[in-house]
Design a protein around this motif. Structure first.
Motif, PDB file in Angstrom:
ATOM      1  N   LYS A 282       0.849  -1.193   0.000  1.00 48.83           N
ATOM      2  CA  LYS A 282       0.000   0.000   0.000  1.00 48.83           C
ATOM      3  C   LYS A 282       0.879   1.236   0.000  1.00 48.83           C
ATOM      4  O   LYS A 282       2.028   1.201   0.423  1.00 48.83           O
ATOM      5  N   THR A 283       0.343   2.344  -0.462  1.00 50.28           N
ATOM      6  CA  THR A 283       1.126   3.583  -0.475  1.00 50.28           C
ATOM      7  C   THR A 283       1.061   4.248   0.893  1.00 50.28           C
ATOM      8  O   THR A 283       1.938   4.092   1.715  1.00 50.28           O
ATOM      9  N   ASP A 284       0.019   4.964   1.164  1.00 44.98           N
ATOM     10  CA  ASP A 284      -0.084   5.664   2.450  1.00 44.98           C
ATOM     11  C   ASP A 284      -1.457   5.429   3.062  1.00 44.98           C
ATOM     12  O   ASP A 284      -2.151   6.345   3.476  1.00 44.98           O
ATOM     13  N   GLY A 285      -1.867   4.176   3.111  1.00 42.72           N
ATOM     14  CA  GLY A 285      -3.161   3.832   3.691  1.00 42.72           C
ATOM     15  C   GLY A 285      -4.252   3.755   2.651  1.00 42.72           C
ATOM     16  O   GLY A 285      -4.010   3.728   1.451  1.00 42.72           O
ATOM     17  N   GLY A 286      -5.494   3.719   3.132  1.00 42.78           N
ATOM     18  CA  GLY A 286      -6.626   3.604   2.224  1.00 42.78           C
ATOM     19  C   GLY A 286      -7.851   4.252   2.827  1.00 42.78           C
ATOM     20  O   GLY A 286      -7.759   5.073   3.745  1.00 42.78           O
ATOM     21  N   THR A 287      -9.020   3.870   2.311  1.00 43.04           N
ATOM     22  CA  THR A 287     -10.280   4.468   2.757  1.00 43.04           C
ATOM     23  C   THR A 287     -11.277   3.368   3.075  1.00 43.04           C
ATOM     24  O   THR A 287     -11.337   2.353   2.373  1.00 43.04           O
ATOM     25  N   ILE A 288     -12.055   3.570   4.128  1.00 45.34           N
ATOM     26  CA  ILE A 288     -13.115   2.638   4.487  1.00 45.34           C
ATOM     27  C   ILE A 288     -14.425   3.417   4.584  1.00 45.34           C
ATOM     28  O   ILE A 288     -14.455   4.544   5.079  1.00 45.34           O
ATOM     29  N   MET A 289     -15.490   2.842   4.070  1.00 46.54           N
ATOM     30  CA  MET A 289     -16.821   3.456   4.105  1.00 46.54           C
ATOM     31  C   MET A 289     -17.761   2.586   4.924  1.00 46.54           C
ATOM     32  O   MET A 289     -17.769   1.352   4.754  1.00 46.54           O
ATOM     33  N   LEU A 290     -18.541   3.213   5.752  1.00 42.11           N
ATOM     34  CA  LEU A 290     -19.613   2.534   6.479  1.00 42.11           C
ATOM     35  C   LEU A 290     -20.930   3.139   6.000  1.00 42.11           C
ATOM     36  O   LEU A 290     -21.178   4.327   6.156  1.00 42.11           O
ATOM     37  N   LEU A 291     -21.772   2.321   5.371  1.00 40.42           N
ATOM     38  CA  LEU A 291     -23.028   2.785   4.775  1.00 40.42           C
ATOM     39  C   LEU A 291     -24.188   2.235   5.599  1.00 40.42           C
ATOM     40  O   LEU A 291     -24.262   1.011   5.843  1.00 40.42           O
ATOM     41  N   ALA A 292     -25.080   3.114   6.019  1.00 40.83           N
ATOM     42  CA  ALA A 292     -26.228   2.712   6.842  1.00 40.83           C
ATOM     43  C   ALA A 292     -27.524   3.050   6.119  1.00 40.83           C
ATOM     44  O   ALA A 292     -27.719   4.181   5.656  1.00 40.83           O
ATOM     45  N   LEU A 293     -28.381   2.062   5.990  1.00 41.35           N
ATOM     46  CA  LEU A 293     -29.673   2.235   5.322  1.00 41.35           C
ATOM     47  C   LEU A 293     -30.748   2.494   6.375  1.00 41.35           C
ATOM     48  O   LEU A 293     -30.984   1.656   7.254  1.00 41.35           O
ATOM     49  N   ASP A 294     -31.382   3.628   6.280  1.00 43.78           N
ATOM     50  CA  ASP A 294     -32.518   3.945   7.154  1.00 43.78           C
ATOM     51  C   ASP A 294     -33.807   3.595   6.427  1.00 43.78           C
ATOM     52  O   ASP A 294     -33.917   3.801   5.213  1.00 43.78           O
ATOM     53  N   GLY A 295     -34.793   3.082   7.156  1.00 38.06           N
ATOM     54  CA  GLY A 295     -36.082   2.753   6.556  1.00 38.06           C
ATOM     55  C   GLY A 295     -36.157   1.357   5.997  1.00 38.06           C
ATOM     56  O   GLY A 295     -36.995   1.062   5.136  1.00 38.06           O
TER      57      GLY A 295
END
Length: 659
Positions: A282-295
């Motif tokens: 890896k270069t300098d880390g990465g990205t993480i997404m947390l997706l929450a569905l309402d309804g």
């Protein structure tokens, strides 16, 4: 020696022996006939010569006077020879048919002998032929009175010359017939043994773990039986491999896939996360997404269970499609309403753009299913992580980002990024450090042992490296690889390290097996293929069997064609290939059959999370391809004992040094 050569030599010797026997017989027959002919000619000639001597009328008178000559005559026998006798004998001798003519009476003897060597025939042939003929003698009489004794020896010069000519012609004939016979033999054997070549090709393919069915059946009964037996064996192995791969895929789906969305589940995510956030590659880390569905409850009530499942499947496909930025990307459903997308090597701006696209596509999905946006919405928390973060901290911070997104009235997407600490070196300093290290070969190797705990044998050492400077400062692999990838100097570093490794092997590391991981950035650089080939050509052959290169499973499964190119290169120069970070994430296991690695390295926690049936199926796949399983990340004695229960004895990890 091949069967073709054995049959060719055996049949060739038989043909040559038969031809030689025929030629020798012809030569002996010709020699016998010529000697017989010479004898008959000599007999005829001596009869004619004796008649000529006897029938001369004057000769009788001369002979009579000689017989009455006084005993005290001082003349020699040859001087006493009448001229007519000399004339007759000389004329006969000059005809060239005699080697010796001798006429002996009581009062004189006259002899003509040819002692000249035979010309036009090699000495070795004369010795080889060794023609021996006996002189022929006859009594010369006139009117029933004995005059003398005539002895002649036929001239064998012409016989030798004729026989030598026959011998040369027989040699030419022998060479021509042999050449034609051997050519026809080669052609015949080629067609006869052509099915055997196909059987050999199939056998070699089986040794290389390639499943080839020979469709063309040999016409030779023995070859046909062998081919049918091998085809049957290959079909069985293919069926076993197919059943095992299907079982592994089913097990993976049951254990690690959400049944509705077909995305990975939380269980798989927790196993995979430590690898994804590690620094290596890896270069300098990465990205993480947390997706929450309402309804979600409203969606289930509005659409019904079947339609709602279709909606969630479409939602999962939407997430998966939007997140296709890297081979290592993972999309997982962690619970009924929350999803996580891990994007290694993804910058924050790119991640934010992906999140906005997801929101836009989600809105379109709601419209397609006639769901009101007031009743259902999607919030996304984004966290930009560093490579040295723990899994617990990672999940806590992305959860914090999601809370910010839910509480933000203006946007449903929130990016959380901690302030960067000052780097120890600037990009320019890193570049200068790399260039000096490459120029001065200032690398130091570090070795991690891989052992078979059952045999106590060291299988190989995994090679890593660090950079040291003149002022006694050092930079380990974890600190240098990220800036190297960022600066695009991975290839130069690895080529320099490999060269130093080869040179070190020649002086210090002889007879030690070692393995080195090649990052995907190195493999994706097309120029490195030719550079590696040039480097391999310069190395001594005894390096080859001791070095194995490792590539990541995610790269091997997604970029199989690229890896196969390197596999061919490694095989050409005697190196081998292994796969590390194996997690059975590929949808198809045929790449293992194509690449045919020497081993696969699997994280211990992943192995221990499998059922016994899953381990058995994995072993069936690897055993059918002659692939070793090596457990990595072995830290405790408890891990070792659990792996023993699975009959996995090849280990790599912190505890291996103590075993």
């Amino acid at each position: 020696m091949t069967l073709f050569k054995q049959m060719a030599i055996a049949v060739s010797l038989l043909i040559l022996a038969i031809l030689a026997a025929v030629m020798i017989q012809n030569y002996q027959t010709a020699k016998k006939d010529m000697i017989e002919s010479l004898y008959q000619m000599t007999v005829n000639n001596i009869s004619s010569l004796s008649s000529t001597l006897a029938e001369n009328a004057n000769k009788a008178a001369v002979m009579k006077s000689i017989l009455n000559a006084t005993p005290n005559d001082k003349t020699t026998p040859e001087d006493k020879t009448p001229a007519i006798v000399k004339s007759i004998i000389d004329a006969a001798f000059d005809s060239g048919y005699y080697k010796l003519i001798e006429f002996k009476t009581d009062t004189y003897t006259y002899k003509q002998v040819d002692n000249e060597p035979i010309e036009g025939v090699p000495t070795w042939f004369i010795k080889l032929s060794d023609i021996q003929i006996e002189p022929i003698s006859t009594e010369v009489t006139h009117n029933w009175m004995q005059i003398g004794k005539l002895t002649v020896l036929g001239d064998i010069t012409l016989t030798y010359k004729a026989l030598y000519k026959i011998f040369i012609n027989l040699l030419y004939l022998f060479a021509i017939v042999s050449l034609i016979s051997l050519t026809l033999l080669a052609v015949m054997l080629h067609f006869i043994l052509k099915p055997l070549k196909r059987v050999k090709h199939q056998a070699e393919a089986i040794l290389n773990n390639e499943f080839i069915i020979e469709e063309k059946e040999p016409y030779t009964t023995e070859f046909k039986d062998v081919s049918n037996a091998m085809n049957s064996m290959v079909r069985r192995v293919k069926e076993i491999f197919k059943q095992a791969t299907e079982a592994v895929k089913r097990n993976k789906e049951l254990q690690y896939n959400d049944p509705v969305t077909k995305l990975f589940n939380r269980r798989y995510l927790m196993i995979k996360l430590p690898e994804l956030i590690s620094l290596e590659g890896k270069t300098d880390g990465g990205t993480i997404m947390l997706l929450a569905l309402d309804g979600a409850e409203h969606i289930n009530q509005t659409l019904g269970r079947q339609k709602a499942d279709e909606f969630f499947y479409a939602l999962g496909a939407l997430f998966k499609k939007a997140a296709i930025t890297d081979d290592d990307t993972i999309t997982a459903r962690v619970n009924g309403t929350e999803f996580i997308i891990v994007l290694p090597n993804t910058k924050k701006d790119e991640a934010h753009h992906i999140a906005q696209n997801i929101i836009q596509n989600f809105t379109q999905l709601l419209e397609r299913y006639n769901i009101s946006q007031t009743q259902s919405n999607l919030n996304i928390g984004i966290y930009r992580y560093k490579a040295d973060i723990s899994v617990a901290d990672l999940l806590t911070r992305v959860d914090t980002a999601l809370l910010h997104a839910k509480n933000d009235e203006n946007s449903s997407v929130y990016l959380y990024e901690e302030s960067d600490e000052e780097s120890s070196l600037t990009k320019t300093q890193w570049r200068n450090l790399f260039e000096q290290s490459i120029q001065n070969a200032s690398f130091k190797f570090q070795f991690t042992p891989v052992k078979d705990i059952q045999t106590k044998q060291l299988l190989h050492n995994v090679v890593s490296f660090e950079i040291f400077t003149d002022d006694e400062r050092s930079y380990n692999y974890n600190s240098l690889i990220a800036p190297a990838i960022t600066l695009g100097m991975t290839s130069e570093l690895y080529l320099a390290v490999l060269k130093l490794l080869f040179d070190t092997y020649n002086t210090k590391l002889k007879h030690v097996n070692y393995a080195m991981k090649l990052p995907k950035e190195f493999l994706e650089d097309e120029d490195n293929f030719d550079k590696l080939m040039l480097l391999f050509k310069k190395q001594k052959k005894n390096n080859h069997k001791h070095l194995c290169f490792e590539v990541a499973d995610s790269f091997a499964s997604h970029k199989t064609a690229t890896v196969l190119g390197y596999v061919d290169l490694f095989k050409k120069y005697g190196f081998t290939l292994g796969i590390h970070s194996y997690t059975a994430s590929a949808s198809d296991f045929s790449y293992l059959k194509d690449i045919n690695p020497k081993f696969i390295k699997v994280d211990t926690q992943f192995l221990l999370d499998q059922s016994q049936d899953a381990i058995n199926n994995l072993k069936v796949i690897t055993s059918s391809l002659d692939i070793e399983i090596i457990a990595t990340g072995v830290k405790t004695e408890e891990d070792v004992q659990m792996l023993r229960k699975y009959n996995i004895y090849k280990l790599q990890g912190a505890i291996v040094d103590t075993i």
